[in-house]
Motif scaffolding. Structure first.
Motif, PDB file in Angstrom:
ATOM      1  N   LYS A  30       0.881  -1.350   0.184  1.00 28.63           N
ATOM      2  CA  LYS A  30      -0.093  -0.111   0.039  1.00 28.63           C
ATOM      3  C   LYS A  30       1.121   1.274  -0.096  1.00 28.63           C
ATOM      4  O   LYS A  30       2.122   1.097   0.129  1.00 28.63           O
ATOM      5  CB  LYS A  30      -0.996  -0.107   1.016  1.00 28.63           C
ATOM      6  N   ASN A  31       0.294   2.549  -0.205  1.00 28.08           N
ATOM      7  CA  ASN A  31       1.002   3.487  -0.132  1.00 28.08           C
ATOM      8  C   ASN A  31       1.834   4.026   1.365  1.00 28.08           C
ATOM      9  O   ASN A  31       1.078   3.292   2.343  1.00 28.08           O
ATOM     10  CB  ASN A  31       0.369   4.745  -0.466  1.00 28.08           C
ATOM     11  N   GLY A  32       2.773   4.658   1.385  1.00 22.94           N
ATOM     12  CA  GLY A  32       3.315   5.190   2.665  1.00 22.94           C
ATOM     13  C   GLY A  32       4.215   4.296   3.396  1.00 22.94           C
ATOM     14  O   GLY A  32       4.444   4.527   4.317  1.00 22.94           O
ATOM     15  N   THR A  33       4.521   3.309   2.711  1.00 26.38           N
ATOM     16  CA  THR A  33       5.508   2.254   3.151  1.00 26.38           C
ATOM     17  C   THR A  33       6.434   1.554   2.210  1.00 26.38           C
ATOM     18  O   THR A  33       6.237   1.637   0.989  1.00 26.38           O
ATOM     19  CB  THR A  33       4.638   1.156   3.956  1.00 26.38           C
ATOM     20  N   ASP A  34       7.666   1.159   2.805  1.00 30.82           N
ATOM     21  CA  ASP A  34       8.430   0.412   1.989  1.00 30.82           C
ATOM     22  C   ASP A  34       8.434  -1.231   2.132  1.00 30.82           C
ATOM     23  O   ASP A  34       9.132  -1.942   1.491  1.00 30.82           O
ATOM     24  CB  ASP A  34      10.028   0.699   2.270  1.00 30.82           C
ATOM     25  N   ASP A  35       7.169  -1.245   2.693  1.00 27.67           N
ATOM     26  CA  ASP A  35       6.922  -2.825   2.976  1.00 27.67           C
ATOM     27  C   ASP A  35       6.316  -3.643   2.004  1.00 27.67           C
ATOM     28  O   ASP A  35       5.235  -3.108   1.364  1.00 27.67           O
ATOM     29  CB  ASP A  35       6.116  -2.846   4.165  1.00 27.67           C
ATOM     30  N   ILE A  36       6.945  -4.878   1.473  1.00 29.56           N
ATOM     31  CA  ILE A  36       6.435  -5.452   0.474  1.00 29.56           C
ATOM     32  C   ILE A  36       5.869  -6.993   0.881  1.00 29.56           C
ATOM     33  O   ILE A  36       5.622  -7.818   0.102  1.00 29.56           O
ATOM     34  CB  ILE A  36       7.342  -5.702  -0.743  1.00 29.56           C
ATOM     35  N   ARG A  37       5.709  -7.044   2.092  1.00 29.75           N
ATOM     36  CA  ARG A  37       5.224  -8.544   2.674  1.00 29.75           C
ATOM     37  C   ARG A  37       3.737  -8.811   2.158  1.00 29.75           C
ATOM     38  O   ARG A  37       2.812  -7.933   2.417  1.00 29.75           O
ATOM     39  CB  ARG A  37       5.307  -8.294   4.091  1.00 29.75           C
ATOM     40  N   TYR A  38       3.614  -9.911   1.498  1.00 28.22           N
ATOM     41  CA  TYR A  38       2.328 -10.434   1.050  1.00 28.22           C
ATOM     42  C   TYR A  38       1.794  -9.211  -0.076  1.00 28.22           C
ATOM     43  O   TYR A  38       0.682  -8.904  -0.167  1.00 28.22           O
ATOM     44  CB  TYR A  38       1.392 -10.791   1.975  1.00 28.22           C
ATOM     45  N   SER A  39       2.756  -8.493  -0.770  1.00 23.68           N
ATOM     46  CA  SER A  39       2.182  -7.263  -1.512  1.00 23.68           C
ATOM     47  C   SER A  39       1.488  -8.034  -2.679  1.00 23.68           C
ATOM     48  O   SER A  39       2.086  -8.713  -3.351  1.00 23.68           O
ATOM     49  CB  SER A  39       3.266  -6.328  -1.898  1.00 23.68           C
ATOM     50  N   PRO A  40       0.240  -7.666  -2.884  1.00 23.56           N
ATOM     51  CA  PRO A  40      -0.214  -8.193  -4.217  1.00 23.56           C
ATOM     52  C   PRO A  40       0.506  -7.835  -5.467  1.00 23.56           C
ATOM     53  O   PRO A  40       0.620  -8.511  -6.386  1.00 23.56           O
ATOM     54  CB  PRO A  40      -1.724  -7.695  -4.226  1.00 23.56           C
ATOM     55  N   ALA A  41       1.223  -6.687  -5.549  1.00 23.17           N
ATOM     56  CA  ALA A  41       1.903  -6.085  -6.670  1.00 23.17           C
ATOM     57  C   ALA A  41       2.942  -6.977  -6.896  1.00 23.17           C
ATOM     58  O   ALA A  41       3.089  -7.307  -8.060  1.00 23.17           O
ATOM     59  CB  ALA A  41       2.264  -4.674  -6.233  1.00 23.17           C
ATOM     60  N   ILE A  42       3.664  -7.550  -5.901  1.00 20.13           N
ATOM     61  CA  ILE A  42       4.639  -8.431  -6.093  1.00 20.13           C
ATOM     62  C   ILE A  42       4.282  -9.759  -6.676  1.00 20.13           C
ATOM     63  O   ILE A  42       4.762 -10.250  -8.028  1.00 20.13           O
ATOM     64  CB  ILE A  42       5.351  -8.743  -4.904  1.00 20.13           C
ATOM     65  N   ASP A  43       3.218 -10.289  -6.448  1.00 20.38           N
ATOM     66  CA  ASP A  43       2.696 -11.666  -6.991  1.00 20.38           C
ATOM     67  C   ASP A  43       2.070 -11.270  -8.363  1.00 20.38           C
ATOM     68  O   ASP A  43       2.395 -12.161  -9.247  1.00 20.38           O
ATOM     69  CB  ASP A  43       1.318 -12.127  -5.937  1.00 20.38           C
ATOM     70  N   ILE A  77       2.952  -9.074 -10.413  1.00 21.93           N
ATOM     71  CA  ILE A  77       4.217  -8.829 -11.168  1.00 21.93           C
ATOM     72  C   ILE A  77       4.899 -10.183 -11.792  1.00 21.93           C
ATOM     73  O   ILE A  77       5.331 -10.464 -12.853  1.00 21.93           O
ATOM     74  CB  ILE A  77       5.244  -7.756 -10.915  1.00 21.93           C
ATOM     75  N   LYS A  78       5.070 -10.962 -10.539  1.00 22.78           N
ATOM     76  CA  LYS A  78       5.665 -12.338 -11.028  1.00 22.78           C
ATOM     77  C   LYS A  78       4.617 -13.274 -11.933  1.00 22.78           C
ATOM     78  O   LYS A  78       5.019 -14.139 -12.473  1.00 22.78           O
ATOM     79  CB  LYS A  78       5.643 -13.192  -9.584  1.00 22.78           C
ATOM     80  N   ASN A  79       3.662 -12.780 -11.902  1.00 25.79           N
ATOM     81  CA  ASN A  79       2.561 -13.506 -12.655  1.00 25.79           C
ATOM     82  C   ASN A  79       2.158 -12.808 -14.395  1.00 25.79           C
ATOM     83  O   ASN A  79       1.596 -13.383 -14.760  1.00 25.79           O
ATOM     84  CB  ASN A  79       1.165 -13.936 -12.202  1.00 25.79           C
ATOM     85  N   ILE A  80       2.852 -11.968 -14.472  1.00 24.12           N
ATOM     86  CA  ILE A  80       2.609 -11.333 -15.658  1.00 24.12           C
ATOM     87  C   ILE A  80       3.800 -11.770 -16.832  1.00 24.12           C
ATOM     88  O   ILE A  80       4.986 -11.978 -16.618  1.00 24.12           O
ATOM     89  CB  ILE A  80       3.093  -9.595 -15.847  1.00 24.12           C
ATOM     90  N   CYS A  81       3.114 -12.457 -17.894  1.00 22.41           N
ATOM     91  CA  CYS A  81       4.136 -13.208 -18.878  1.00 22.41           C
ATOM     92  C   CYS A  81       4.532 -12.255 -19.762  1.00 22.41           C
ATOM     93  O   CYS A  81       4.091 -12.144 -20.981  1.00 22.41           O
ATOM     94  CB  CYS A  81       3.161 -14.432 -19.577  1.00 22.41           C
ATOM     95  N   HIS A  82       5.707 -11.736 -19.389  1.00 23.29           N
ATOM     96  CA  HIS A  82       6.231 -10.580 -20.379  1.00 23.29           C
ATOM     97  C   HIS A  82       7.552 -10.101 -20.059  1.00 23.29           C
ATOM     98  O   HIS A  82       7.983 -10.099 -18.762  1.00 23.29           O
ATOM     99  CB  HIS A  82       5.342  -9.416 -20.510  1.00 23.29           C
ATOM    100  N   THR A  83       8.397  -9.999 -20.836  1.00 25.97           N
ATOM    101  CA  THR A  83       9.716  -9.585 -20.627  1.00 25.97           C
ATOM    102  C   THR A  83      10.208  -8.389 -21.448  1.00 25.97           C
ATOM    103  O   THR A  83       9.970  -8.442 -22.509  1.00 25.97           O
ATOM    104  CB  THR A  83      10.965 -10.590 -20.887  1.00 25.97           C
ATOM    105  N   PRO A  84      10.867  -7.359 -20.924  1.00 25.10           N
ATOM    106  CA  PRO A  84      10.779  -7.030 -19.638  1.00 25.10           C
ATOM    107  C   PRO A  84       9.733  -6.430 -19.036  1.00 25.10           C
ATOM    108  O   PRO A  84       8.813  -5.568 -19.729  1.00 25.10           O
ATOM    109  CB  PRO A  84      12.204  -6.031 -19.485  1.00 25.10           C
ATOM    110  N   ILE A  85       9.545  -6.103 -17.695  1.00 24.15           N
ATOM    111  CA  ILE A  85       8.507  -5.241 -17.158  1.00 24.15           C
ATOM    112  C   ILE A  85       9.496  -4.036 -16.391  1.00 24.15           C
ATOM    113  O   ILE A  85      10.276  -4.468 -15.554  1.00 24.15           O
ATOM    114  CB  ILE A  85       7.848  -6.031 -16.166  1.00 24.15           C
TER     115      ILE A  85
END
Ligand code: UGA
Length: 423
Positions: free
Chosen positions: A315-328, A330-338
């Motif tokens: 979410k905004n306001g943090t540097d925390d990526i724990r269980y971040s939906p954004a990270i999952d 991105i990992k599931n976007i089938c494209h190179t590069p992102i």
């Protein structure tokens, strides 16, 4: 009051700084030597709005150490260590029980041990059993701080819950807060109720988010707009507008862990929390559905599409990526590069995202020449897109609905899509 805070993470540090700013003498104890070195050099090793600045002001009242024996002077010991999710969904209590063992030899008569870590019902009973002293009181004092707004929430809490049957201990903790916080916000409950208030609150908020995300899916099929639906619902004071922002699902170190732990502990007591289970599953699936949507748009443009993703933090306001939906996602976007960018979470994300991703230095570098721009974190910084002129056809997927629609619709060369509008 002499206060010791065990654990210097997202809960421990704002709590320690906040209590020190009330004039208390606070010592924060952490067993991570690297973190300690940074703290002792005067730097707060996580990003939390205003925390470094507050620390500069109150540092004469706050010290950091790895030496547990300093707690021998403390009248109040606050346990603020992590309770991460175990593989089976339960809360891992290893650190809280270790901290209890660590403080045990130094407790003086009359000390209050207050647990701020989020712990399952009955954990404080176990802490009491481990301490095994009638002259020490164990209190459940759940924390409701939001990351990124921790100081705002510390100084203006909705409530302070003090879970104890010991009225003296309650009064001592109340006295700590009452000059600064209205008395009606400070509530005493029994310990189990306090423990459950924390889980029930997080699960309710998580369910509210999941509910609006499901309604958002329906909006997309029937030509309704989830922003209007949320606004209309939110005007009902019994519902409220907060936590009705449709998006990519909740993440972070709290909602995913706490909903799972609540489901697990209810099962242990023979209770089926079907609503919570459905929220957990629906929220998990959502990130993959969103990735599929993005993949579909990329495939329509072609394999040479330039793809930019704005936002990595949960979410905004943090540097925390724990269980971040954004990270999952991105990992599931089938494209190179992102191409990816986040105002705060780049360093943490570099440890997590290794393949297919180019971390850009700036927002402008990220969106440069993009065919598709996807917004995955609700950073206000990304509203800058409203002022950008696009000189080639660009698809903007605003999956946090943060941009002003009227401005985006008027933009030349831009196809603008939001969550919860007809697809
Ligand atoms: C949450 C609770 O809000 C705090 O009260 C609690 O103390 C904390 O967990 C905790 O247990 O320690 P936090 O995890 O910092 O705080 O984050 P929130 O602001 O609650 O957001 C959680 C997630 O929900 C984020 O991914 C956010 O983007 C998402 N969200 C939030 C939505 O998708 N829609 C909304 O309307 C609100």
């Amino acid at each position: 009051m002499h206060i010791a805070v065990i654990g210097s993470g997202y809960v421990g540090l704002p709590t320690a700084c906040g209590l020190a700013s009330f004039g208390n003498d606070v010592v924060c104890i952490d067993n991570n030597p690297e973190k300690l070195k940074v703290l002792q050099s005067g730097t707060i090793p996580l990003y939390e709005d205003g925390l470094q600045e507050l620390y500069e002001k109150i540092k004469s009242n706050l010290t950091f150490t790895g030496d547990m024996s300093v707690i021998k002077d403390a009248e109040l010991i606050i346990l603020a260590v992590g309770t991460p999710m175990s593989d089976d969904g339960s809360a891992n209590l290893e650190y809280i029980y270790q901290a209890t063992q660590d403080i045990k030899p130094y407790l003086k008569s009359g000390t209050i041990v207050a647990t701020k870590s989020t712990v399952p019902i009955g954990t404080n009973d176990e802490i009491e059993r481990i301490i095994n002293r009638t002259d020490v009181t164990v209190v459940s004092m759940p924390e409701f701080l939001r990351e990124g707004y921790a100081l705002q929430d510390f100084f203006n809490p909705d409530r302070i819950i003090i879970g104890t049957d010991n009225v003296d201990a309650y009064n001592k903790i109340k006295a700590l807060y009452s000059p600064h916080i209205p008395a009606e916000k400070i509530i005493r409950t029994n310990r189990h109720s306090a423990e459950l208030i924390k889980y029930a609150s997080n699960a309710f908020l998580a369910t509210k988010i999941h509910f609006i995300n499901e309604i958002s899916d329906l909006c997309e099929q029937i030509d309704a707009d989830v922003a209007d639906v949320a606004a209309g619902m939110g005007l009902d004071s019994r519902i409220g507008r907060k936590f009705l922002n449709a998006g990519i699902g909740y993440g972070g170190s709290c909602f995913p862990k706490d909903t799972n732990a609540l489901e697990y502990m209810a099962k242990q007591h023979g209770v089926n929390l079907g609503l919570v289970s459905s929220t957990i599953k629906g929220n998990h699936d959502r990130r993959f559905n969103i990735a599929n949507r993005i993949n579909k748009y990329i495939s329509e443009i072609g394999s040479d599409a330039r793809v930019a993703v704005l936002g990595l933090a949960f979410k905004n306001g943090t540097d925390d990526i724990r269980y971040s939906p954004a990270i999952d996602i991105i990992k599931n976007i089938c494209h190179t590069p992102i191409y990816v960018y986040d105002p705060r979470a780049m360093a943490n994300s570099k440890k997590e995202l290794k393949e297919n991703v180019i971390f850009t230095e700036t927002f402008a570098d990220c969106i440069k020449d993009a065919d598709i721009i996807v917004i995955l974190t609700e950073w206000p910084d990304f509203k800058e897109l409203e002022n950008v002129e696009f000189n080639k056809k660009t698809l903007i997927l605003d999956y946090r609905n943060i941009l002003e629609e009227s401005k985006m619709r008027k933009k030349a060369n831009v196809e603008y899509k939001r969550i919860g509008q007809k697809l």
